[in-house]
Design an enzyme around this catalytic site. Sequence first.
Site, PDB file in Angstrom:
ATOM      1  N   ASP A 106       0.882  -1.165   0.000  1.00  0.00           N
ATOM      2  CA  ASP A 106       0.000   0.000   0.000  1.00  0.00           C
ATOM      3  C   ASP A 106       0.928   1.226   0.000  1.00  0.00           C
ATOM      4  OD1 ASP A 106      -2.317   1.663   0.444  1.00  0.00           O
ATOM      5  OD2 ASP A 106      -1.613   1.834   2.508  1.00  0.00           O
TER       6      ASP A 106
ATOM      7  N   ASP B  87      -1.597  -0.653   6.090  1.00  0.00           N
ATOM      8  CA  ASP B  87      -1.754  -0.110   7.445  1.00  0.00           C
ATOM      9  C   ASP B  87      -3.167   0.339   7.772  1.00  0.00           C
ATOM     10  OD1 ASP B  87      -1.663   2.184   5.698  1.00  0.00           O
ATOM     11  OD2 ASP B  87      -1.424   3.389   7.509  1.00  0.00           O
TER      12      ASP B  87
ATOM     13  N   ASP C 216      -7.343  -1.630   4.122  1.00  0.00           N
ATOM     14  CA  ASP C 216      -6.448  -2.690   3.648  1.00  0.00           C
ATOM     15  C   ASP C 216      -6.817  -4.058   4.228  1.00  0.00           C
ATOM     16  OD1 ASP C 216      -4.844  -0.937   2.153  1.00  0.00           O
ATOM     17  OD2 ASP C 216      -3.660  -0.403   3.913  1.00  0.00           O
TER      18      ASP C 216
END
Length: 625
Positions: free
Chosen positions: A324, A519, A523
Amino acid sequence: MKKYSAELISFGLLVCGIGLSLGNVVWFQTGIVRLVWYLVAFIPVGFPVLKEVVERLREREYFNEFMLMSLAAIGAFYIGEYPEGVAVMLFYSIGEKFQDSAVSRARSNIRSLLDVRPERATVIRDGHDVIEKPERISVGEIIEIKVGERVPLDGTMLGDVAAFNTAALTGESVPRNIRTGETVLAGMIVTDRVVRVKVTKSYNQSALARILEMVQNASERKAPAELFIRKFARVYTPVVSGLAVLIVLIPWIVSWVQPDFSFMLNDWLYRALVFLVISCPCALVVSIPLGYFGGIGAASRQGILFKGGNYLDAITKINTVIFDKTGTLTKGVFEVQQVWVRDGFTEEEVIRIIASVESRSNHPIAKAIGQYANSRQVAIRRDMEVFELAGYGLKAFIDGKEVLVGNARLLDKYGISFPSELTKVSETLVACAVNGVYVGHLLLADTVKEDAKEAVAALKRLNIDNIQILSGDKQTIVSKLAGYLGVDEAYGDLLPEGKVAHVETLKSDSERRVAFVGDGINDAPVLALSDVGVAMGGLGSDAAIEIADVVLQTDQPSRLAMAIRIGKETRRIIWQNITLAFGVKLIVLILGAGGLATMWEAVFADVGVALLAILNAIRIQRRVR
């Protein structure tokens, strides 16, 4: 020494008995005297094992190491080899206690590494300092922590900035500054001043409590090698027991078929007993879980939490890593990267105008601009009227002048001319116009983490070439970051379901083993879907941390490569143990069946292999730095 008192008694009697025999002491040569002597030596170490055999038989578990050792010892007494019968149980008992100590030490090392919560805390009640147990302090109360003390509970910082040592949580020794309103976690140490913290989580709900629970539950999630050895032992033990019977039975049958074949029952029974002793699988059954304990402990010391040995094993097979962007490769904090002003204006003037208008907004970009103005020591004006223009920016009146602060669309809306290249800027743009004239702009960008580039390089050194970035940010921003980091594939403008679809596509290839590093709460679905989900534990969301298989407490993406190295080193050591145990046992099994190895050699080989395997397993703690 108290723990080994039974073994010391048996060892003393065994050595004395052997000495009396070698010295041909007359009274000791009587059969009944020798039997009673060695029975007394046998009982302290043999009785607990025989008791375990009875309990296992009640549970209908007939084949295990306790049964093997008991049969070997009883058989040795039956054929008159009393010292060897005692030795079987003595050294087996020593080996078992050493193994138990090693496992217990590995568990306690992990716990002591993490359980650094103080037993007392200072809470402010009715204006007075009260010493209280942390578990009795409620959410919303204010606690005070002095310099050098550990924070007992999670909370938010009150007062000015203070420095904290976060090593217990992140493995990092560099102090971290925490400001008013920011989160303070249990286990941190105040390093420069007395601070007060408002408690936000109860004792059992703190980040440290959650970390402890993760690590302590890790032993319940077995790695494939552990599961294999357990299943193997269930088959292996009855097989070797059957082979031991055949070692006696086949020569007996041969002696009936061929009368000239000399069959001596005690000789072949002795070989079968040697076979039983050396076939005990305890070296494998204990050293492999201990190896995973060692790996989990070594990782914890580096701020990496594996939620089970299975994930420690799975991470070694990863060949695709997906990051990410925001909060993972970047800090998730906007910073002013550039100031541009047109002729006739100074940087200080443009910064003051934009920061003054943005000071009325709570948006993260507005806060970043305010911090930047403060760092440049630019005074901010408050005497103005500000209006929000949703989707465009802000309008204000300063000293009778109309001021516009916002994106390029805001300038378009009011028909204000500005440089055309601003429409192609990938960073966040905050433009400014005064009385219909464009005067300048600020460029802001999410700051890349210091170790992000090294994280990508480290993964490539581990031969992981398929590295990708998935983000909800604009494609231009994501592509620019990917170029800087050296990542070939980067996908922006993705919603959470878009990330899920992308990972599902990758996983449709059976050769892919995907690790996703994220995080945020958005996600969580991808973390659950990937083969190994890795969450940022310092600033990551609770949902991401709960769902992930591995947690990087330091929030450093470069720790992923270290996690993979620890996993590979752990796996290498475990397979060394498997090879060592099988190799040595196979050699002595063949020698024992052929009458070339005695019970003493079998005992020392079994215990020696177990001890070597254990020492090799705990070596991981020293190899990982």
